[in-house]
Design a protein around this motif. Structure first.
Motif, PDB file in Angstrom:
ATOM      1  N   PHE A 199       0.772  -0.903  -0.046  1.00  0.00           N
ATOM      2  CA  PHE A 199      -0.090  -0.149   0.293  1.00  0.00           C
ATOM      3  C   PHE A 199       0.746   1.551   0.173  1.00  0.00           C
ATOM      4  O   PHE A 199       1.305   1.889   1.053  1.00  0.00           O
ATOM      5  CB  PHE A 199      -1.171   0.231   1.383  1.00  0.00           C
ATOM      6  N   SER A 200       0.665   2.167  -0.577  1.00  0.00           N
ATOM      7  CA  SER A 200       1.259   3.229  -0.655  1.00  0.00           C
ATOM      8  C   SER A 200       0.144   3.973  -1.099  1.00  0.00           C
ATOM      9  O   SER A 200      -0.961   4.597  -1.800  1.00  0.00           O
ATOM     10  CB  SER A 200       2.463   3.460  -1.815  1.00  0.00           C
ATOM     11  N   VAL A 201       1.056   5.922  -1.174  1.00  0.00           N
ATOM     12  CA  VAL A 201       0.017   6.679  -0.850  1.00  0.00           C
ATOM     13  C   VAL A 201       0.434   7.906  -2.085  1.00  0.00           C
ATOM     14  O   VAL A 201       2.031   7.965  -2.208  1.00  0.00           O
ATOM     15  CB  VAL A 201      -0.759   7.668  -0.394  1.00  0.00           C
ATOM     16  N   ASN A 202      -0.200   8.718  -2.608  1.00  0.00           N
ATOM     17  CA  ASN A 202       0.358   9.685  -3.337  1.00  0.00           C
ATOM     18  C   ASN A 202      -0.359  11.324  -3.361  1.00  0.00           C
ATOM     19  O   ASN A 202      -1.688  11.491  -3.248  1.00  0.00           O
ATOM     20  CB  ASN A 202      -0.470   9.760  -4.743  1.00  0.00           C
ATOM     21  N   PHE A 203       0.143  11.727  -1.813  1.00  0.00           N
ATOM     22  CA  PHE A 203       0.299  12.832  -1.222  1.00  0.00           C
ATOM     23  C   PHE A 203       0.589  14.404  -2.173  1.00  0.00           C
ATOM     24  O   PHE A 203       1.238  13.921  -1.896  1.00  0.00           O
ATOM     25  CB  PHE A 203       0.333  13.081   0.587  1.00  0.00           C
ATOM     26  N   GLN A 204      -0.665  15.129  -2.367  1.00  0.00           N
ATOM     27  CA  GLN A 204      -0.476  16.188  -3.246  1.00  0.00           C
ATOM     28  C   GLN A 204      -1.011  17.193  -2.445  1.00  0.00           C
ATOM     29  O   GLN A 204      -2.066  17.444  -2.599  1.00  0.00           O
ATOM     30  CB  GLN A 204      -0.778  16.350  -4.958  1.00  0.00           C
ATOM     31  N   LYS A 205      -0.154  17.581  -1.669  1.00  0.00           N
ATOM     32  CA  LYS A 205      -0.571  18.852  -0.573  1.00  0.00           C
ATOM     33  C   LYS A 205      -0.938  19.860  -1.435  1.00  0.00           C
ATOM     34  O   LYS A 205      -2.363  20.698  -0.985  1.00  0.00           O
ATOM     35  CB  LYS A 205       0.389  19.148   0.182  1.00  0.00           C
TER      36      LYS A 205
END
Lengths: 113, 110
Positions: free
Chosen positions: A64-70
């Motif tokens: 599991f991984s995330v793509n965090f675009q603040k």
């Protein structure tokens, strides 16, 4: 108002393939936490992954991984090598460091053999 | 083992009955929560507590009430159950950066 939006009510993926679940949120806070929770059918809700907003590096936990675009207020979850046990409802959630969570509507993921 | 417990897991009851859903945690968390969730739907916060003798209503209006006399215990009470109360009720407790959920109570009011 602080909101979390999951625009995909249902998704499916073949076993061993990769799937990405989308989540956007709205807040004026600068420091907060983001989460993905998993709720298997008739089973307990468990934490999948957590991201601190002040960290630029995307969180990963095994498959599991995330793509965090603040700047875009986007927080998608990627599941690699999908397994039948990944079949569940997935909730994106946000907290401005108060402990109180704001949940999205949920995405039901079906992993097909 | 530190955990969060809910009893009963399933409850079928007639209209007008008084019920109490139990929630206990052994993690020493000050913050606890109750959510209502219809099957396959989103969670709605109905009550929360940030410590002993502290309770607040959540985002979704609910006819239920809660109490927090001890840190580890956060029961939810319905004085007079109605069919509209049929739902799943999830209890949770939290640190600053993670909520831990109980297994839930599935309530059916006939």
């Amino acid at each position: 108002a602080q909101t979390v939006t999951q625009s995909q009510p249902e998704m499916s993926v073949q076993e061993a393939e990769t799937v990405t679940l989308s989540c956007t949120y709205d807040t004026s806070e600068n420091n907060y936490y983001l989460f993905w929770y998993k709720q298997p059918p008739s089973r307990q809700m468990i934490l999948v992954i957590r991201q601190e907003a002040y960290k630029q590096q995307n969180a990963t936990e095994n498959r599991f991984s995330v793509n965090f675009q603040k700047a875009a207020k986007s927080f998608s979850l990627k599941i690699s090598d999908s397994q039948l046990g990944d079949t569940a409802m997935y909730f994106c959630a946000f907290t401005p460091w108060t402990g109180k969570l704001i949940f999205g509507q949920g995405t039901t993921l079906q992993v097909k053999p | 083992e530190a955990d969060i417990y809910q009893t009963p897991r399933y409850l079928v009851i007639g209209t007008g009955k008084k019920i109490t859903l139990e929630c206990s945690q052994t993690m020493g968390h000050d913050k606890m929560y109750w959510y209502q969730q219809d099957p396959g739907m989103e969670l709605h916060l109905i009550h929360y507590s940030y410590g002993v003798n502290s309770t607040e209503k959540g985002d979704l209006s609910s006819e239920s009430t809660v109490s927090r006399i001890r840190t580890e215990h956060f029961p939810l009470t319905l004085e007079s159950a109605r069919p509209s109360h049929t739902s799943q009720y999830l209890c949770a407790s939290s640190t600053l950066n993670e909520q831990f959920f109980g297994p839930g109570t599935r309530l059916t009011v006939l």
